[in-house]
Design a protein around this motif. Structure first.
Motif, short mmCIF file in Angstrom:
data_model
loop_
_atom_site.label_atom_id
_atom_site.label_comp_id
_atom_site.label_asym_id
_atom_site.label_seq_id
_atom_site.Cartn_x
_atom_site.Cartn_y
_atom_site.Cartn_z
N ASP A 43 0.81 -1.21 0.00
CA ASP A 43 0.00 0.00 0.00
C ASP A 43 0.86 1.27 0.00
OD1 ASP A 43 -2.69 0.71 -0.23
OD2 ASP A 43 -2.79 1.36 1.86
N ALA A 44 2.08 1.18 -0.53
CA ALA A 44 3.04 2.29 -0.44
C ALA A 44 2.84 3.35 -1.52
CB ALA A 44 4.46 1.74 -0.54
N GLY A 65 2.78 -1.85 -4.03
CA GLY A 65 2.63 -0.40 -3.96
C GLY A 65 1.26 0.04 -4.47
N ARG A 66 0.82 1.19 -3.99
CA ARG A 66 -0.51 1.70 -4.37
C ARG A 66 -0.42 2.86 -5.35
NH1 ARG A 66 -2.74 5.93 -1.83
NH2 ARG A 66 -1.39 5.61 -0.03
N GLU A 67 0.60 3.70 -5.18
CA GLU A 67 0.70 4.92 -5.97
C GLU A 67 2.14 5.15 -6.40
OE1 GLU A 67 0.03 9.74 -5.32
OE2 GLU A 67 -0.81 8.32 -3.88
N LEU A 68 2.34 5.48 -7.66
CA LEU A 68 3.69 5.72 -8.19
C LEU A 68 3.76 7.09 -8.84
CD1 LEU A 68 6.55 4.97 -9.23
CD2 LEU A 68 5.41 3.87 -11.19
N VAL A 69 4.80 7.84 -8.48
CA VAL A 69 5.15 9.06 -9.21
C VAL A 69 6.55 8.83 -9.79
CG1 VAL A 69 5.60 11.53 -9.09
CG2 VAL A 69 3.76 10.55 -7.71
N THR A 95 -6.09 -2.46 -10.62
CA THR A 95 -7.34 -2.18 -9.94
C THR A 95 -7.53 -0.68 -9.81
OG1 THR A 95 -6.39 -2.14 -7.71
CG2 THR A 95 -7.06 -4.30 -8.58
N SER A 96 -8.73 -0.30 -9.45
CA SER A 96 -9.06 1.13 -9.36
C SER A 96 -8.32 1.83 -8.22
CB SER A 96 -10.57 1.31 -9.19
OG SER A 96 -11.01 0.64 -8.01
N GLU A 97 -7.78 1.05 -7.27
CA GLU A 97 -7.04 1.66 -6.15
C GLU A 97 -5.64 2.12 -6.56
OE1 GLU A 97 -8.42 -1.60 -5.60
OE2 GLU A 97 -10.26 -0.58 -4.98
N PHE A 119 6.38 10.28 0.80
CA PHE A 119 6.35 8.98 0.14
C PHE A 119 6.85 7.92 1.11
CE2 PHE A 119 6.47 11.99 -3.33
CZ PHE A 119 5.61 11.44 -4.26
N ASP A 120 6.42 6.68 0.92
CA ASP A 120 6.88 5.58 1.77
C ASP A 120 8.24 5.05 1.31
OD1 ASP A 120 4.45 5.31 3.47
OD2 ASP A 120 3.52 4.88 1.54
N VAL A 121 8.42 5.03 -0.01
CA VAL A 121 9.67 4.55 -0.59
C VAL A 121 10.09 5.53 -1.69
CG1 VAL A 121 10.84 2.66 -1.81
CG2 VAL A 121 9.06 2.14 -0.15
N ILE A 122 11.37 5.91 -1.68
CA ILE A 122 11.91 6.79 -2.73
C ILE A 122 13.11 6.11 -3.36
CG2 ILE A 122 12.97 9.02 -3.25
CD1 ILE A 122 11.47 10.22 -0.88
N PHE A 123 13.05 5.92 -4.68
CA PHE A 123 14.18 5.39 -5.43
C PHE A 123 14.92 6.54 -6.10
CE2 PHE A 123 11.05 1.88 -5.56
CZ PHE A 123 11.82 0.88 -4.97
#
Length: 200
Positions: A43-44, A65-69, A95-97, A119-123
């Motif tokens: 859910d990150a 993960g849930r959201e990516l930028v 999925t829609s989430e 953010f939860d994780v940053i690459f």
């Protein structure tokens, strides 16, 4: 190049002919084995700076993960990430989430702007020529402007021959590993490291 594991396992990544240095599968698998063990991908919200092919951010999305930028300065490379994400959205596992956004911008400019929430994780996977001083400034900006918060794990890739980066004040490099030519640094808020040890 393909997604290694997770809901989008096996999906091909659109890759430019020149201009990017994709993370090797060996390095990518080592990074994600660690993040999976820590349980930080579920859910990150994920930020992928110097995204290149988008491989790291998309792998994180695939593994929970849930959201990516994804932030990439090269318009042609960014267009290929958009193409890959469009392919993912047609996949039955989308999925829609889930959410994914590609930002055509220099990583330094993105990091210096205020973030709506951490953010939860940053690459961070800059070109090997990216100077250590610039790298340290980028890390400091992420911490100062809210993109990196108390629970954030920053994963930084550099040339194994580069100088060791300096973590921002209140942060520390909790681990680093070399994989051939690539050095990977894990950077966390100092107050979080005692909690992180419990996940290993």
């Amino acid at each position: 190049m393909r997604v290694i594991s997770g809901r989008f396992k096996g999906v091909a990544l659109a890759t430019p002919k020149t201009g990017t240095r994709p993370t090797t599968d060996r390095t990518k698998e080592a990074i994600f084995s660690r993040l999976d063990a820590w349980g930080v991908l579920d859910d990150a919200r994920v930020l992928d700076l110097f995204a290149g092919t988008g491989a790291l951010g998309i792998e994180a999305l695939s593994r929970g993960g849930r959201e990516l930028v994804a932030v990439e300065a090269s318009k042609p490379a960014a267009a290929l990430i958009v193409k890959t994400i469009a392919q993912l959205k047609r996949n039955r596992s989308w999925t829609s989430e889930l959410a994914a956004l590609v930002v055509v911008r220099k990583a330094e400019a993105y990091a210096s702007g205020a973030a709506a929430q951490p953010f939860d994780v940053i690459f961070i996977d800059p070109p090997y020529a990216f100077e250590t001083e610039a790298c340290d400034r980028l890390l400091a900006d992420l911490a100062a402007n809210g993109a990196a918060g108390d629970g954030t794990v920053i994963v930084l890739e550099r040339s194994a021959r580069s100088e060791r980066p300096t973590a921002p004040e209140g942060w520390e490099i909790t681990d680093d590993r070399d994989y051939g030519e690539t050095a990977v640094y894990y950077i966390e808020h100092a107050e979080d490291t005692s909690n992180r040890d419990m996940h290993v």
